[in-house]
Write a protein that holds these residues in place. Sequence first.
Motif, PDB file in Angstrom:
ATOM      1  N   LYS A   3      12.215 -17.358   6.287  1.00  0.00           N
ATOM      2  CA  LYS A   3      11.125 -17.011   5.375  1.00  0.00           C
ATOM      3  C   LYS A   3      11.344 -17.818   4.103  1.00  0.00           C
ATOM      4  O   LYS A   3      12.235 -17.524   3.317  1.00  0.00           O
ATOM      5  N   LEU A  18       4.063 -19.504   0.601  1.00  0.00           N
ATOM      6  CA  LEU A  18       4.835 -19.078   1.757  1.00  0.00           C
ATOM      7  C   LEU A  18       4.749 -20.200   2.781  1.00  0.00           C
ATOM      8  O   LEU A  18       3.656 -20.571   3.214  1.00  0.00           O
ATOM      9  N   GLU A  20       5.545 -21.247   6.403  1.00  0.00           N
ATOM     10  CA  GLU A  20       5.897 -20.712   7.720  1.00  0.00           C
ATOM     11  C   GLU A  20       6.243 -21.815   8.713  1.00  0.00           C
ATOM     12  O   GLU A  20       6.780 -21.545   9.772  1.00  0.00           O
ATOM     13  N   SER A  21       5.925 -23.054   8.338  1.00  0.00           N
ATOM     14  CA  SER A  21       6.184 -24.198   9.199  1.00  0.00           C
ATOM     15  C   SER A  21       6.234 -25.439   8.324  1.00  0.00           C
ATOM     16  O   SER A  21       5.595 -25.492   7.277  1.00  0.00           O
ATOM     17  N   TRP A  29       0.824 -17.586  -2.208  1.00  0.00           N
ATOM     18  CA  TRP A  29       1.174 -16.177  -2.256  1.00  0.00           C
ATOM     19  C   TRP A  29       0.874 -15.575  -3.627  1.00  0.00           C
ATOM     20  O   TRP A  29       0.387 -14.468  -3.744  1.00  0.00           O
TER      21      TRP A  29
END
Length: 145
Positions: A3, A18, A20-21, A29
């Motif tokens: 995370k 954020l 995620e990849s 966010w």
Amino acid sequence: MKKTWVVAAESSRARVFLAESRVKPMREWEGMANPKARSRVLDINADNAGHVHDRMGQARHLMESEVDPKKHEAEVFAKEIAEYLEKMRATGRFEELVLVAAPEFLGMLRKHMTPASLKLVARAVSKNLVRDDEAAIRKAALELE
């Protein structure tokens, strides 16, 4: 991928993403603003420096501030961001941080971060990209070529 939060910041604005990849767009966010950093020094010091009298005679001198008002506002904002990050770290919102900030502001931010938060900094990019689009920030933060 852990995370991961990417924080793009400067003295007047911060954006938290954020990630995620490494290849997918990041989600924004949180956003934070420090409008005082964009103010004129005269507006920050609205109650201008006072005057002092010489011990002898009638001469008067302006008292000057020892701290640059704009730098002080940047320090206050860096501390606010650091406190926010510590609070989010303590609640497990992220496992890894990437900081992308103007060089001087990056130093201020690190100075105010707790040791626990600093341990989670995987990478620090010394560039002011806060006003750039998400793709440019992602590329710099996550080393995309």
